[in-house]
Design a protein around this motif. Structure first.
Motif, PDB file in Angstrom:
ATOM      1  N   HIS B  47      -4.256 -24.042  13.888  1.00  0.00           N
ATOM      2  CA  HIS B  47      -2.822 -23.753  13.885  1.00  0.00           C
ATOM      3  C   HIS B  47      -1.728 -24.087  12.260  1.00  0.00           C
ATOM      4  O   HIS B  47      -2.579 -24.595  11.544  1.00  0.00           O
ATOM      5  CB  HIS B  47      -2.280 -25.780  14.636  1.00  0.00           C
ATOM      6  CG  HIS B  47      -0.737 -26.294  14.264  1.00  0.00           C
ATOM      7  ND1 HIS B  47      -0.209 -27.294  15.096  1.00  0.00           N
ATOM      8  CD2 HIS B  47       0.098 -25.532  14.765  1.00  0.00           C
ATOM      9  CE1 HIS B  47       1.053 -27.768  15.490  1.00  0.00           C
ATOM     10  NE2 HIS B  47       1.500 -26.113  14.690  1.00  0.00           N
ATOM     11  N   GLY B  48      -1.000 -23.705  12.578  1.00  0.00           N
ATOM     12  CA  GLY B  48      -0.671 -23.411  11.274  1.00  0.00           C
ATOM     13  C   GLY B  48       0.874 -22.722  10.524  1.00  0.00           C
ATOM     14  O   GLY B  48       1.589 -21.897  11.684  1.00  0.00           O
ATOM     15  N   ARG B  49       1.322 -22.812  10.000  1.00  0.00           N
ATOM     16  CA  ARG B  49       2.907 -22.228   9.122  1.00  0.00           C
ATOM     17  C   ARG B  49       2.044 -21.276   8.248  1.00  0.00           C
ATOM     18  O   ARG B  49       1.714 -21.321   7.301  1.00  0.00           O
ATOM     19  CB  ARG B  49       3.967 -22.721   8.574  1.00  0.00           C
ATOM     20  CG  ARG B  49       4.988 -22.181   7.905  1.00  0.00           C
ATOM     21  CD  ARG B  49       6.123 -23.216   8.064  1.00  0.00           C
ATOM     22  NE  ARG B  49       6.425 -24.562   9.252  1.00  0.00           N
ATOM     23  CZ  ARG B  49       6.435 -25.619   8.883  1.00  0.00           C
ATOM     24  NH1 ARG B  49       5.431 -26.199   8.943  1.00  0.00           N
ATOM     25  NH2 ARG B  49       7.127 -26.070  10.476  1.00  0.00           N
ATOM     26  N   ILE B  50       2.856 -19.786   8.858  1.00  0.00           N
ATOM     27  CA  ILE B  50       2.785 -18.740   8.011  1.00  0.00           C
ATOM     28  C   ILE B  50       4.034 -18.697   6.777  1.00  0.00           C
ATOM     29  O   ILE B  50       4.597 -18.898   6.873  1.00  0.00           O
ATOM     30  CB  ILE B  50       3.060 -17.460   8.300  1.00  0.00           C
ATOM     31  CG1 ILE B  50       2.081 -17.097   9.566  1.00  0.00           C
ATOM     32  CG2 ILE B  50       2.681 -16.070   8.250  1.00  0.00           C
ATOM     33  CD1 ILE B  50       1.863 -16.236  11.008  1.00  0.00           C
ATOM     34  N   ARG B  51       3.814 -18.859   5.480  1.00  0.00           N
ATOM     35  CA  ARG B  51       4.472 -19.607   4.696  1.00  0.00           C
ATOM     36  C   ARG B  51       4.997 -17.659   4.223  1.00  0.00           C
ATOM     37  O   ARG B  51       6.652 -17.514   3.705  1.00  0.00           O
ATOM     38  CB  ARG B  51       4.214 -19.996   3.137  1.00  0.00           C
ATOM     39  CG  ARG B  51       3.886 -21.312   3.715  1.00  0.00           C
ATOM     40  CD  ARG B  51       3.890 -22.554   2.571  1.00  0.00           C
ATOM     41  NE  ARG B  51       3.151 -23.518   2.378  1.00  0.00           N
ATOM     42  CZ  ARG B  51       4.584 -23.985   2.259  1.00  0.00           C
ATOM     43  NH1 ARG B  51       5.748 -23.379   2.753  1.00  0.00           N
ATOM     44  NH2 ARG B  51       4.724 -25.184   3.280  1.00  0.00           N
ATOM     45  N   ARG B 107      -0.766 -20.589  16.520  1.00  0.00           N
ATOM     46  CA  ARG B 107      -1.020 -21.719  17.462  1.00  0.00           C
ATOM     47  C   ARG B 107      -2.556 -21.751  18.207  1.00  0.00           C
ATOM     48  O   ARG B 107      -2.899 -23.165  18.460  1.00  0.00           O
ATOM     49  CB  ARG B 107       0.054 -22.208  18.854  1.00  0.00           C
ATOM     50  CG  ARG B 107       1.310 -21.966  17.881  1.00  0.00           C
ATOM     51  CD  ARG B 107       2.145 -22.700  18.991  1.00  0.00           C
ATOM     52  NE  ARG B 107       3.465 -22.862  18.866  1.00  0.00           N
ATOM     53  CZ  ARG B 107       4.718 -21.711  18.367  1.00  0.00           C
ATOM     54  NH1 ARG B 107       4.226 -20.595  18.585  1.00  0.00           N
ATOM     55  NH2 ARG B 107       6.006 -22.271  17.387  1.00  0.00           N
ATOM     56  N   HIS B 108      -3.343 -21.218  17.945  1.00  0.00           N
ATOM     57  CA  HIS B 108      -4.530 -20.952  17.931  1.00  0.00           C
ATOM     58  C   HIS B 108      -5.343 -20.246  17.479  1.00  0.00           C
ATOM     59  O   HIS B 108      -4.757 -19.178  17.091  1.00  0.00           O
ATOM     60  CB  HIS B 108      -5.185 -20.799  19.345  1.00  0.00           C
ATOM     61  CG  HIS B 108      -4.874 -18.971  19.901  1.00  0.00           C
ATOM     62  ND1 HIS B 108      -5.710 -18.349  19.344  1.00  0.00           N
ATOM     63  CD2 HIS B 108      -3.992 -19.122  20.738  1.00  0.00           C
ATOM     64  CE1 HIS B 108      -5.115 -17.524  20.393  1.00  0.00           C
ATOM     65  NE2 HIS B 108      -3.771 -17.882  20.741  1.00  0.00           N
ATOM     66  N   VAL B 109      -6.656 -20.070  16.854  1.00  0.00           N
ATOM     67  CA  VAL B 109      -7.589 -19.292  15.844  1.00  0.00           C
ATOM     68  C   VAL B 109      -7.833 -18.451  16.934  1.00  0.00           C
ATOM     69  O   VAL B 109      -7.928 -18.361  18.203  1.00  0.00           O
ATOM     70  CB  VAL B 109      -8.619 -19.756  16.058  1.00  0.00           C
ATOM     71  CG1 VAL B 109      -9.729 -18.485  15.869  1.00  0.00           C
ATOM     72  CG2 VAL B 109      -9.224 -21.417  14.941  1.00  0.00           C
ATOM     73  N   GLY B 110      -7.646 -16.980  15.934  1.00  0.00           N
ATOM     74  CA  GLY B 110      -7.583 -16.039  17.327  1.00  0.00           C
ATOM     75  C   GLY B 110      -6.060 -15.473  17.403  1.00  0.00           C
ATOM     76  O   GLY B 110      -6.114 -13.989  17.981  1.00  0.00           O
ATOM     77  N   VAL B 361      -1.006 -29.477  30.050  1.00  0.00           N
ATOM     78  CA  VAL B 361      -0.828 -29.948  28.621  1.00  0.00           C
ATOM     79  C   VAL B 361      -1.399 -28.970  26.991  1.00  0.00           C
ATOM     80  O   VAL B 361      -1.891 -27.889  27.702  1.00  0.00           O
ATOM     81  CB  VAL B 361      -2.315 -30.968  27.910  1.00  0.00           C
ATOM     82  CG1 VAL B 361      -1.540 -31.559  26.629  1.00  0.00           C
ATOM     83  CG2 VAL B 361      -2.102 -32.337  28.940  1.00  0.00           C
ATOM     84  N   PHE B 362      -0.738 -28.481  26.760  1.00  0.00           N
ATOM     85  CA  PHE B 362      -0.589 -27.555  25.848  1.00  0.00           C
ATOM     86  C   PHE B 362      -1.431 -27.718  23.781  1.00  0.00           C
ATOM     87  O   PHE B 362      -1.117 -29.493  24.225  1.00  0.00           O
ATOM     88  CB  PHE B 362       0.715 -27.191  25.245  1.00  0.00           C
ATOM     89  CG  PHE B 362       1.548 -26.412  25.384  1.00  0.00           C
ATOM     90  CD1 PHE B 362       1.278 -25.077  26.165  1.00  0.00           C
ATOM     91  CD2 PHE B 362       2.911 -26.902  26.415  1.00  0.00           C
ATOM     92  CE1 PHE B 362       1.963 -24.549  27.223  1.00  0.00           C
ATOM     93  CE2 PHE B 362       4.016 -26.534  27.129  1.00  0.00           C
ATOM     94  CZ  PHE B 362       3.464 -24.588  27.884  1.00  0.00           C
ATOM     95  N   THR B 363      -2.176 -27.122  24.311  1.00  0.00           N
ATOM     96  CA  THR B 363      -3.300 -27.577  22.685  1.00  0.00           C
ATOM     97  C   THR B 363      -3.237 -26.406  22.388  1.00  0.00           C
ATOM     98  O   THR B 363      -2.341 -24.895  22.402  1.00  0.00           O
ATOM     99  CB  THR B 363      -4.611 -28.084  23.437  1.00  0.00           C
ATOM    100  OG1 THR B 363      -4.982 -26.794  23.740  1.00  0.00           O
ATOM    101  CG2 THR B 363      -4.482 -29.169  24.451  1.00  0.00           C
ATOM    102  N   ASN B 364      -3.791 -26.606  20.781  1.00  0.00           N
ATOM    103  CA  ASN B 364      -4.247 -25.546  19.538  1.00  0.00           C
ATOM    104  C   ASN B 364      -5.762 -25.073  20.388  1.00  0.00           C
ATOM    105  O   ASN B 364      -6.790 -24.143  19.634  1.00  0.00           O
ATOM    106  CB  ASN B 364      -3.898 -26.225  18.413  1.00  0.00           C
ATOM    107  CG  ASN B 364      -2.404 -26.816  18.254  1.00  0.00           C
ATOM    108  OD1 ASN B 364      -2.323 -27.920  17.999  1.00  0.00           O
ATOM    109  ND2 ASN B 364      -1.899 -25.320  17.748  1.00  0.00           N
ATOM    110  N   THR B 365      -5.439 -24.133  21.613  1.00  0.00           N
ATOM    111  CA  THR B 365      -6.103 -23.849  22.016  1.00  0.00           C
ATOM    112  C   THR B 365      -6.494 -22.404  22.316  1.00  0.00           C
ATOM    113  O   THR B 365      -4.481 -21.638  22.743  1.00  0.00           O
ATOM    114  CB  THR B 365      -7.590 -24.669  22.913  1.00  0.00           C
ATOM    115  OG1 THR B 365      -6.633 -24.411  23.949  1.00  0.00           O
ATOM    116  CG2 THR B 365      -8.407 -25.340  22.110  1.00  0.00           C
ATOM    117  N   VAL B 366      -7.417 -21.615  22.810  1.00  0.00           N
ATOM    118  CA  VAL B 366      -7.370 -19.936  23.138  1.00  0.00           C
ATOM    119  C   VAL B 366      -6.371 -20.365  24.754  1.00  0.00           C
ATOM    120  O   VAL B 366      -6.740 -21.545  25.270  1.00  0.00           O
ATOM    121  CB  VAL B 366      -7.900 -19.635  23.606  1.00  0.00           C
ATOM    122  CG1 VAL B 366      -8.009 -17.907  24.578  1.00  0.00           C
ATOM    123  CG2 VAL B 366      -8.809 -19.187  22.227  1.00  0.00           C
TER     124      VAL B 366
END
Lengths: 262, 791, 160
Positions: B47-51, B107-110, B361-366
């Motif tokens: 999970h991250g914001r692209i600055r 929102r997810h790795v990958g 449920v939404f999660t920060n996964t694939v």
């Protein structure tokens, strides 16, 4: 992977020379190194293939009764040709990876990498073997210095390993179900002057000798001699496939099984 | 005596020859002149914001053609989802935008952030390393229950919460279900996890796109189970390309198991990039990428309860499930844990009351989507674990408890409390077959023999019913589907007798090229070799919905049968004209058109040729040519079922579970090719055993997939599995399609996991270890720990 | 670039490759022998198994330059001279030992290597030998049967 120059010397001397290039790296069978290169986790300038050097190939017995195996000898060769001399070592080699990996992977490559879950380090350490390089001879007890760390200097090449042949020995491997490396592997070797027990896969510090077990087994070489002995779980690896406690437990179980199978 | 051709014959697979000689043609084997290569810079945080993202240096690297970011895709649509699920409160599911490339937030790795296209794949990778990305890492949530707690990180800021839907099935029955629990003699309850797994077909995904500016025509070769669905979804919803301008080809596909249904980011990327660059663009997934970009499966946390009377009869069951959907909705994301899950959640039992509640449920996964069985394995697992637990609590033999609660053979068609009507079945027969094949009577002696060797032996049952053969369009339309799930077929009889059958289903291991030819051969009475099955190309096939949900035989096969019947009807007209008989008197028997009561006849091939030589036809009533198409929309689902038995040995010293025997007694209705069906049973069971013992997609608390390669994710190997005993001799053909087939592809993956886990629990509990419950995968470490805490 | 030459399926081939060019890439991209498949990047799946100087190796975990001068056999070289399926290939078809076909080339190459080293393997030996070949479709049941069938054909005594 990043690109590199490829060198395939045919003598140890030429290999040593090639290894003197900045960021040169030795290539044994490549069964661990190539996947690492694919992930771009290493960027050698030159890969120096050691598999075309006849003097680093093959196995023989020396005058001191030691089994001498060339550093570029494949696991498959050790499995096939070592059986008559050191059956436990050959049996161990015959269960490394899979058949295709054994046809490429080499003894020297495994030792130079010193993966904490690799099988060979346990055999070398339990046998009190001598690691011979282009520059010197290193006792197994001095060679392994923790996970992926060895006594090898930059550019130093393992040319041969000399294994004193024990009276009895056995290797018990408990496989990690995905990688098929050792989750825990225990090599027990009984010599006239005592028993050596080496454990791979289990410890945060890589392969180690289980000295309490060695003492107990040296005075009474039976599985029962290990009753009540255990390794300290706090130094064991914990991951998806096993908690530290589980690995500590397996060290005991595998050691008992190895002794019973001797 | 077994047949040697047609329906019921174990015809050898014709497609095998090309696969066995290295001449299969998979997407990665396709190379186009002037082809460039795509590589994706993917998020390494959950999970991250692209600055900021600076591609200046990267774009100047050798061989780089262009670097694409979200800016280049801002006019494209959201990757679509195909189903609307309505919550208990009447609101519809929350449906966030799913961009091709991340738009400001990952929102997810990958998740792909930028796509680099270069002359070579290594140049593209080199350039990716030079992209300067400034990322502000945000708190992540990976667990579905944690994601709906107050204060949890929000996966999508624009949504009101991480809850996509809260679905009750059937809500109107809930009060009656709860009331039954109030007065029940006994209640058994169980909380369990159906862990996340990765489909891992052996062929990684791949996509090659080409654009012809001359006629504004796109071609996409891709690893898909459903090329027309990709054409429709990606063309209409993502890239705005009319169907007439987009050809999608799914050539040989190396396994899929659900994971190749969806329209993926990378397919849309290469298609658009090919047009912008005027070059063919290819992307091939590595296995490492597959682990963080292929849709994953399962991931349910469930509480399930069963109310029983004093005689052990089931009165009611109810469930509450948290289904982890991952970060975005893929095509079947919301239907998989709801309508593919609830209707068959009652299994083989005549439980009069049932209620299924699922929170997506939404999660920060694939993203999670359909994986072999899709919703039905989760339902079967929870129910069959629960039934075994009830049997243990009540001291009833688990086979007996099941048998007394089965729907009885004479009760079909059977209206369940979960909306659907089971078509046909004989659950007692499959259970009897299982007990016989697995020598259940001899189990006690085998257990003793194991005990003598210091091992704990256990036997585990599972029965299952699948609601398969997707799907009756009218019914699913009422349930929220945004498309119909019929199938199409076209049968073309060529002048010299060779027959091409065009099917909208897609074969990626199922053997359609052989089995579908058997259907046509059976009805035409001709040699299978004269019939060729064509699939996987929107330029050749009239239309199609693809292959998933054990639908190809039941729906696609029926469409082929319908088209074949139309062809026969027309051929009969030709034959009648030439034989100077009335149409009603002409019959097709063993490939010969014969006139009733006479010795006049014509071979099939003669009629075929005649159809294309219209020298003396009544042209006003008989058109030349012999080619017919059909769409088949089933009137209902089909309901295959089975009884599975697993025998294991547990090593009490190490916790190692060895599967000694696995027996599957299934009812798939009519069998087209027994050899292929047995192969499907084997493969499904192996995947089920894999989930039960080995496989697990594990995320750490930061959202990193810790089992993201074959070094950590344990795939079943040959040495992990026994030889299986599979049977499909109990056959109750479905009345819901003209072939009587019920679908077999997902069976093993549905029935095997509970059988294995029940066997291990049986071994432990009978071996002196009081272990009421254990979650998959039953790794040695986990089994050993359970034994430690029990003793 | 490294100049290399080798015999592939009995035919001499040569080429100039980068140091990092894998044998699998040389076979697939340069020689267009696309029967050798890539299913993973950690050297585990075995879809890329070929024979180098008669030994089964993973072509994705060996550099093309390492095969310089070698005899290489791929799945494309396993059929009989007249184009009919070889014994191992035929056994895979007869026993339905493949479904999607992707792992199949590697399976056939491993099976052939096993039967040369051990003409009469037990079921357990077959399963152990396939440690480095992953199949997701068949559950291995029919692959094991295919290898047993091939063994019986190649060494008739094995059937007794």
């Amino acid at each position: 992977m990043y690109n590199f120059d490829f060198a395939k010397p045919s003598t140890i001397a030429d290999a040593v020379k090639a290894m003197s290039e900045e960021d040169a790296q030795a290539l044994g069978g490549g069964q661990t190194l190539i996947p690492t290169l694919k992930q771009r986790l290493a960027a050698p300038s030159t890969l120096v293939s050691l598999t075309g050097i006849p003097e680093m190939q093959g196995i023989c017995m020396d005058d001191a009764g030691r089994l001498c195996i060339g550093g570029a000898t494949t696991h498959a060769t050790v499995a096939a040709e070592g059986a008559a001399h050191y059956p436990a070592l050959a049996a161990m080699a015959s269960h490394i990876g899979d058949p295709a990996v054994r046809n490429r992977g080499t003894l020297g490559g495994s030792l130079a990498n010193n993966d904490p879950s690799a099988c060979y380090p346990a055999a070398v350490l339990a046998s009190g073997a001598t690691v011979v390089t282009n520059a010197r001879e290193i006792a197994a007890d001095d060679y392994f210095q923790g996970m992926f760390t060895t006594a090898l200097d930059e550019g130093e090449i393992i040319t041969e390993v000399k294994f004193p042949v024990p009276e009895a020995a056995n290797y018990q491997k408990f496989v990690q179900p995905a990688s098929r490396f050792a989750l825990v592997g225990v090599f027990v070797a009984k010599y006239a002057d005592g028993v050596r027990v080496a454990v791979t896969g289990a410890s945060e510090d890589g392969v180690f000798r289980w000295s309490e077990a060695e003492e107990a087994l040296s005075s009474d070489f039976s599985a029962g001699a290990l009753d009540g002995l255990s390794v300290d779980a706090s130094t064991m690896i914990g991951d998806l496939h096993g908690t530290p406690e589980y690995r500590a437990h397996l060290v005991s179980v595998m050691t008992r099984r190895a002794v019973a199978a001797c | 005596m077994p047949k040697d051709s047609g329906i019921g014959a174990s015809s050898k697979r014709r497609e095998d020859v090309r696969f066995l000689t290295g001449k299969g043609r998979y997407t990665d084997d396709i190379n186009r002149a002037g082809q460039a290569y795509a590589y994706f810079l993917r998020s390494d945080v959950a999970h991250g914001r692209i600055r900021s993202i600076d591609t200046t240096e990267a774009a100047a690297m050798p061989g780089v053609l262009r670097i694409f970011t979200d800016e280049d895709f801002k006019d494209t649509g959201s990757l679509p989802t195909a189903w609307t699920v309505t919550s208990i409160d009447g609101s519809v599911q929350q449906e966030p935008r799913h961009p091709v490339l991340a738009e400001g937030i990952v929102r997810h790795v990958g998740e792909p952030i930028a796509g680099i296209v270069a002359e070579t794949i290594e140049q593209a990778r080199d350039a990716a390393e030079k992209i300067v990305l400034e990322m502000e890492e945000l708190p992540a949530v990976t667990d579905a229950k944690a994601a709906v707690e107050a204060g949890a990180p929000q996966v999508h800021e624009e949504l009101t919460s991480n809850l996509c839907f809260d679905w009750g099935f059937i809500q109107d029955n809930k009060a009656a279900v709860d009331a039954a629990f109030e007065t029940a003699h006994h209640v058994t309850s169980l909380e369990l996890v159906n862990q996340r797994v990765v489909a891992n077909p052996m062929e990684p995904r791949c996509a090659v796109a080409e654009y012809d500016a001359g006629d504004d025509q796109y071609t996409l070769w891709t690893t898909s189970q459903n090329p027309h669905v990709i054409r429709m979804m990606m063309g209409a919803f993502v890239l705005n390309i009319p169907e007439t301008k987009l050809r999608v080809v799914a050539p040989d596909v190396g396994g899929a198991f659900g994971s190749k249904i969806y329209n993926y980011n990378e397919e849309a990327f290469v298609t658009l990039a090919a047009r912008i660059l005027g070059r063919p663009v290819k992307w091939t997934s590595s296995r490492t990428e597959a682990f963080v970009s292929d849709a994953q499966g399962r991931d349910h946390q469930t509480k399930i309860e069963l109310a029983l009377d004093a005689d052990g009869m089931f009165l009611a069951f109810r469930t509450e499930t948290y289904a982890n959907l991952g970060a975005y909705l893929r095509l079947f994301a919301t239907v998989t844990p709801t309508y593919l899950h609830g209707p068959a959640a009652g299994g083989a039992y005549r439980t009069p009351l049932a209620y299924v509640n699922v929170k997506g449920v939404f999660t920060n996964t694939v993203p999670v989507d359909a994986y072999r069985g899709a919703g039905r394995p989760e339902g079967t697992y929870q129910l069959e674990r629960l039934v075994d637990k009830a049997a243990r609590e009540l001291g009833i033999d688990p086979a007996e408890l099941r048998r007394k609660n089965f729907v009885k053979p004479e009760e079909f068609p059977y209206q369940t409390p979960l909306a659907v009507v089971y078509d046909s079945g004989n659950y007692h027969a499959t259970l009897d077959k299982l007990l016989d094949l697995s020598d259940y009577a001899g189990f006690a002696a085998r257990r003793q023999e194991s005990a003598a060797r210091g091992k704990l032996r256990g036997y585990g049952f599972a029965t299952w019913v699948e609601c398969s053969g997707l799907a009756p369009s009218q019914l699913i339309g009422q349930l929220g589907a945004r498309a119909g799930l019929y199938e199409s077929a076209m049968v073309r009889v060529n002048p010299t007798g060779g027959i091409q059958v065009f099917t909208g289903t897609h074969s990626h291991g199922q053997g359609h090229e052989t089995a579908f030819a058997q259907i046509v051969a059976e009805h035409l009475g001709i040699d299978e070799k004269l019939i060729e099955i064509i699939h996987g190309d929107t330029a050749k096939i009239p239309f199609g919905m693809g292959t998933y949900g054990s639908r190809s035989g039941a729906v696609g096969g029926a469409a082929i049968l319908k088209a074949t019947e139309k062809v026969i009807a027309k051929a009969r007209k030709f034959a009648a004209h030439i034989l100077e008989a009335s149409e009603e008197d002409v019959n097709l028997v063993n490939g010969q058109f014969t006139v009733a009561g006479t010795d006049r006849s014509m071979a099939w091939a003669e009629v075929a040729l005649a159809a294309y030589v219209p020298h003396n036809y009544p042209s006003d009533t008989l058109e030349p040519g012999l080619e017919e198409s059909a769409f088949y929309d089933p009137e209902n689902f089909v309901y295959p079922a089975g009884a599975y038995g697993c025998e294991v040995e547990v090593d009490p010293e190490t916790g190692v579970v060895e599967v000694l025997n696995f027996v599957a007694a299934d009812d798939f209705g009519t069998i087209i090719n027994p050899m292929i069906v047995a192969g499907q049973q084997h493969g499904g069971v192996a995947q089920g055993i894999g989930q039960a013992l080995l496989e697990s997609a594990v995320y750490d608390k930061n959202g990193q997939l810790t089992s993201g390669s074959f070094m950590e994710y344990a795939m079943p190997r040959a040495s992990d599995l026994p030889c299986f005993v599979v049977d499909h001799s109990c056959q109750t053909p479905t009345p819901h399609n003209p072939l009587g087939v019920k679908g077999c592809g997902e069976a093993g993956a549905i029935g095997a996991p509970p059988a294995v886990v029940n066997a291990v629990l049986d071994a432990l509990n009978n071996g002196g270890y009081d272990v009421p419950d254990i979650d998959m995968p039953l790794s040695p470490s986990r089994v050993w720990a359970a034994m430690q805490s029990a003793s | 670039m490294v100049e290399i030459s080798m015999n592939v399926n009995g035919k001499p081939v040569s080429g100039a490759v980068e140091g990092r060019t894998l044998l699998s890439a040389f076979l697939r991209d340069d020689l267009r022998l696309t029967g050798t498949h890539i299913g993973c990047d950690t050297s585990q799946c075995g879809a890329c198994v070929v024979h180098v100087n008669g030994e089964a190796v993973k072509a994705c975990t060996m550099f093309a330059a390492e095969a310089d001068g070698a005899e290489v056999t791929t799945i494309e070289g396993m059929a009989n001279a007249d184009g009919t399926l070889g014994v191992v290939q035929q056994a895979f078809q007869d026993e339905h030992g493949l479904q999607c076909g992707f792992c199949t080339p590697g399976m056939v190459m491993s099976a052939a290597a096993l039967l040369r080293d051990n003409p009469t393997p037990s079921e357990a030996e077959i399963r152990e030998y396939l440690e480095g070949n992953i199949c997701r479709c068949t559950g291995y049941h029919n692959i094991v049967k295919a290898i047993q069938t091939a063994a019986a054909k190649l060494t008739p005594v094995a059937a007794e």
